[in-house]
Design a protein around this motif. Structure first.
Motif, PDB file in Angstrom:
ATOM      1  N   SER A  26       0.829  -1.205   0.000  1.00 25.83           N
ATOM      2  CA  SER A  26       0.000   0.000   0.000  1.00 25.83           C
ATOM      3  C   SER A  26       0.867   1.260   0.000  1.00 25.83           C
ATOM      4  N   VAL A  27       1.987   1.234   0.715  1.00 28.95           N
ATOM      5  CA  VAL A  27       2.913   2.377   0.751  1.00 28.95           C
ATOM      6  C   VAL A  27       3.562   2.569  -0.611  1.00 28.95           C
ATOM      7  N   LEU A  28       4.014   1.476  -1.209  1.00 26.42           N
ATOM      8  CA  LEU A  28       4.698   1.561  -2.509  1.00 26.42           C
ATOM      9  C   LEU A  28       3.746   2.034  -3.603  1.00 26.42           C
ATOM     10  N   ASN A  29       2.502   1.582  -3.544  1.00 28.29           N
ATOM     11  CA  ASN A  29       1.518   2.028  -4.536  1.00 28.29           C
ATOM     12  C   ASN A  29       1.252   3.525  -4.430  1.00 28.29           C
ATOM     13  N   LYS A  30       1.201   4.026  -3.212  1.00 24.39           N
ATOM     14  CA  LYS A  30       0.965   5.454  -3.014  1.00 24.39           C
ATOM     15  C   LYS A  30       2.149   6.287  -3.511  1.00 24.39           C
ATOM     16  N   ILE A  31       3.377   5.798  -3.236  1.00 23.43           N
ATOM     17  CA  ILE A  31       4.574   6.501  -3.714  1.00 23.43           C
ATOM     18  C   ILE A  31       4.594   6.541  -5.243  1.00 23.43           C
ATOM     19  N   TRP A  32       4.264   5.407  -5.863  1.00 24.15           N
ATOM     20  CA  TRP A  32       4.260   5.361  -7.325  1.00 24.15           C
ATOM     21  C   TRP A  32       3.234   6.336  -7.895  1.00 24.15           C
ATOM     22  N   PHE A  33       2.070   6.396  -7.274  1.00 18.53           N
ATOM     23  CA  PHE A  33       1.020   7.302  -7.750  1.00 18.53           C
ATOM     24  C   PHE A  33       1.482   8.762  -7.667  1.00 18.53           C
ATOM     25  N   LEU A  34       2.132   9.143  -6.571  1.00 14.75           N
ATOM     26  CA  LEU A  34       2.605  10.520  -6.419  1.00 14.75           C
ATOM     27  C   LEU A  34       3.717  10.840  -7.418  1.00 14.75           C
ATOM     28  N   ALA A  35       4.595   9.858  -7.664  1.00 13.12           N
ATOM     29  CA  ALA A  35       5.735  10.107  -8.546  1.00 13.12           C
ATOM     30  C   ALA A  35       5.323  10.148 -10.016  1.00 13.12           C
ATOM     31  N   ASP A  36       4.384   9.313 -10.405  1.00 16.52           N
ATOM     32  CA  ASP A  36       3.952   9.251 -11.806  1.00 16.52           C
ATOM     33  C   ASP A  36       2.961  10.392 -12.072  1.00 16.52           C
ATOM     34  N   ILE A  37       3.486  11.593 -12.193  1.00 17.34           N
ATOM     35  CA  ILE A  37       2.650  12.792 -12.277  1.00 17.34           C
ATOM     36  C   ILE A  37       1.798  12.817 -13.548  1.00 17.34           C
ATOM     37  N   ASP A  38       2.365  12.343 -14.666  1.00 11.93           N
ATOM     38  CA  ASP A  38       1.610  12.378 -15.930  1.00 11.93           C
ATOM     39  C   ASP A  38       0.757  11.128 -16.144  1.00 11.93           C
ATOM     40  N   ASP A  39       0.745  10.214 -15.168  1.00 14.44           N
ATOM     41  CA  ASP A  39      -0.125   9.019 -15.194  1.00 14.44           C
ATOM     42  C   ASP A  39       0.069   8.157 -16.439  1.00 14.44           C
ATOM     43  N   ASP A  40       1.313   7.988 -16.876  1.00 16.65           N
ATOM     44  CA  ASP A  40       1.560   7.124 -18.040  1.00 16.65           C
ATOM     45  C   ASP A  40       2.165   5.787 -17.632  1.00 16.65           C
ATOM     46  N   ASP A  41       2.193   5.499 -16.306  1.00 24.34           N
ATOM     47  CA  ASP A  41       2.731   4.244 -15.759  1.00 24.34           C
ATOM     48  C   ASP A  41       4.214   4.076 -16.077  1.00 24.34           C
ATOM     49  N   PRO A  86       3.093  11.306   2.307  1.00 22.76           N
ATOM     50  CA  PRO A  86       2.146  12.432   2.272  1.00 22.76           C
ATOM     51  C   PRO A  86       1.071  12.211   1.216  1.00 22.76           C
ATOM     52  N   ASP A  87      -0.093  12.823   1.445  1.00 23.91           N
ATOM     53  CA  ASP A  87      -1.187  12.716   0.478  1.00 23.91           C
ATOM     54  C   ASP A  87      -0.890  13.520  -0.790  1.00 23.91           C
ATOM     55  N   GLU A  88      -0.130  14.597  -0.652  1.00 20.16           N
ATOM     56  CA  GLU A  88       0.259  15.431  -1.794  1.00 20.16           C
ATOM     57  C   GLU A  88       1.757  15.692  -1.737  1.00 20.16           C
ATOM     58  N   LEU A  89       2.363  15.897  -2.893  1.00 16.71           N
ATOM     59  CA  LEU A  89       3.790  16.189  -2.938  1.00 16.71           C
ATOM     60  C   LEU A  89       4.061  17.571  -2.334  1.00 16.71           C
ATOM     61  N   PRO A  90       5.092  17.670  -1.483  1.00 13.52           N
ATOM     62  CA  PRO A  90       5.464  19.010  -1.007  1.00 13.52           C
ATOM     63  C   PRO A  90       5.995  19.847  -2.174  1.00 13.52           C
ATOM     64  N   ASP A  91       5.827  21.164  -2.080  1.00 16.39           N
ATOM     65  CA  ASP A  91       6.191  22.040  -3.198  1.00 16.39           C
ATOM     66  C   ASP A  91       7.664  21.916  -3.574  1.00 16.39           C
ATOM     67  N   TRP A  92       8.540  21.740  -2.574  1.00 17.05           N
ATOM     68  CA  TRP A  92       9.975  21.679  -2.877  1.00 17.05           C
ATOM     69  C   TRP A  92      10.362  20.420  -3.656  1.00 17.05           C
ATOM     70  N   LEU A  93       9.478  19.395  -3.646  1.00 16.29           N
ATOM     71  CA  LEU A  93       9.774  18.153  -4.358  1.00 16.29           C
ATOM     72  C   LEU A  93       9.133  18.114  -5.744  1.00 16.29           C
ATOM     73  N   VAL A  94       8.339  19.111  -6.075  1.00 17.73           N
ATOM     74  CA  VAL A  94       7.694  19.158  -7.388  1.00 17.73           C
ATOM     75  C   VAL A  94       8.640  19.838  -8.381  1.00 17.73           C
ATOM     76  N   PRO A  95       9.061  19.136  -9.440  1.00 10.56           N
ATOM     77  CA  PRO A  95       9.928  19.782 -10.441  1.00 10.56           C
ATOM     78  C   PRO A  95       9.162  20.881 -11.186  1.00 10.56           C
ATOM     79  N   GLY A  96       9.907  21.918 -11.595  1.00  9.26           N
ATOM     80  CA  GLY A  96       9.268  23.043 -12.265  1.00  9.26           C
ATOM     81  C   GLY A  96       8.516  22.645 -13.512  1.00  9.26           C
ATOM     82  N   SER A  97       9.045  21.680 -14.259  1.00  7.54           N
ATOM     83  CA  SER A  97       8.394  21.273 -15.504  1.00  7.54           C
ATOM     84  C   SER A  97       7.085  20.530 -15.260  1.00  7.54           C
ATOM     85  N   LYS A  98       6.866  20.067 -14.011  1.00  6.84           N
ATOM     86  CA  LYS A  98       5.662  19.281 -13.702  1.00  6.84           C
ATOM     87  C   LYS A  98       4.677  20.052 -12.818  1.00  6.84           C
ATOM     88  N   ALA A  99       4.995  21.301 -12.492  1.00  8.06           N
ATOM     89  CA  ALA A  99       4.149  22.061 -11.570  1.00  8.06           C
ATOM     90  C   ALA A  99       2.732  22.213 -12.097  1.00  8.06           C
TER      91      ALA A  99
END
Length: 348
Positions: free
Chosen positions: A43-58, A84-97
């Protein structure tokens, strides 16, 4: 939570390059070994993957891969207790904001349109023939002990490869439920129910039950046969008939005053009658089990093919005991005839 450092980004790039990305992206299957090696709940790994895959292309490009790795390392090093439920601002890359902002808006709209959340469905203990076939394949892939039982580690490893929404806490709770004796390994029947309940937990979010149906308690409490002679099952005690104190102590008897009829009666009481009584009891039990087998009343409520096979095995075991006692009775009759002949020869 400390922010990203340059040396971290360099380390993540080395890992990313080692995965041999295609079109500057790595797939979920490529990252899967790293996810499993972190030893975090699914469940933790699935949540991390969901947050990281910002463009939802798997798939993850390098910026998304950095997010994934940082969250994993923070969980492993206990820099954070939960994802976290949402990515902190400092971890969001500018190109993905922009994408992150759109995702938040979409999620908010979906939450507003969702109906009130219902309670999770209860588990269904019945195992259909189709499910039984599927679970048997999973069980066959597990490594087993010499007696055919399966351990928690082997079973949980196969479960993780099939059900990605199951956490370690779910498996721990289910293992205690189907293994109330806390054995090192369990046999086929409780293992099938272990898979069955966790599959419902994975697919529809059913809660792990806190207790089992009454008709299945005997299945989960079944004690496997112990082959160690030092075990409790090897402790067989003889039953003795108490002697009435009111009777006088008998005088010693010699071979000269033993008659053939006296010896025959005494031997019957000690050996043949007792063996005949046990044989009759077992034959009655066998007849009763056969009638239950024909009517189907012993296993109709369980719904498991394996229970039917186990029931048939019980009948075979009882019949074998009856045959063994019959042979024992015949042997004692031969001994009795031999003793009677010796007494006759001595008297003459």
């Amino acid at each position: 939570m400390p922010k990203l450092e340059q040396f971290e980004i360099k380390k993540y790039w080395q890992i990313f390059s080692g995965l041999k990305p295609v079109d500057q992206k790595v797939s979920h299957d490529q990252v899967l070994p790293i996810l499993y090696n972190s030893k975090q709940d699914s469940s933790v790994l699935n949540k991390i993957w969901f947050l990281a895959d910002i463009d939802d292309d798997d798939n993850l490009d390098f910026e998304e891969f950095v997010i994934c790795m940082r969250l994993i390392f923070d969980m492993v090093n206990k820099n954070i207790d939960t994802v976290p439920d949402e990515l902190p601002d400092w971890l969001v890359p500018g190109s993905k904001a922009k994408l992150v902002k759109e995702r938040k808006q979409t999620k908010a709209q979906e939450n507003e349109s969702l109906p009130p959340q219902k309670e999770p469905p209860k588990v269904d203990w019945y195992i259909s023939p189709e499910d039984m076939s599927s679970y048997s394949k999973i069980l066959d892939s597990c490594s087993k002990a010499n007696d055919g039982t399966v351990t928690f580690s082997s079973l949980s490893l196969s479960i993780k490869n099939k059900f990605f929404n199951i956490g370690s806490s779910d498996m721990d709770k289910m293992w205690k439920l189907v293994n109330p004796r806390s054995l090192n390994s369990i046999d086929k029947d409780p293992a099938l129910y272990f898979i069955h309940i966790l599959r419902q937990r994975n697919d529809v979010g059913s809660l792990i039950p806190s207790e089992v149906p009454k008709n299945l308690e005997v299945v989960f409490n079944k004690q496997p046969i112990q082959y160690d002679l030092k075990s409790d099952q090897a402790e067989v005690k003889r039953t003795t008939v108490p002697v009435e104190k009111s009777k006088p102590t008998p005088t010693p008897v010699t071979t000269s005053n033993i008659s053939s009829s006296d010896l025959k009666i005494d031997t019957n009481n000690i050996t043949i009658d007792k063996a005949r009584l046990i044989r009759e009891q077992l034959q009655g039990l066998l007849k009763y089990k056969q009638e239950k087998y024909i009517n189907g009343t012993d296993f109709a409520t369980i719904g498991s093919n394996y229970t039917l096979q186990s029931f048939t095995d019980d009948l075979d075991n009882i019949e074998q005991q009856v045959n063994e006692l019959t042979g024992y009775l015949d042997h004692k009759k031969e001994e009795l005839n031999t003793l009677n002949n010796e007494i006759k020869n001595t008297s003459s």
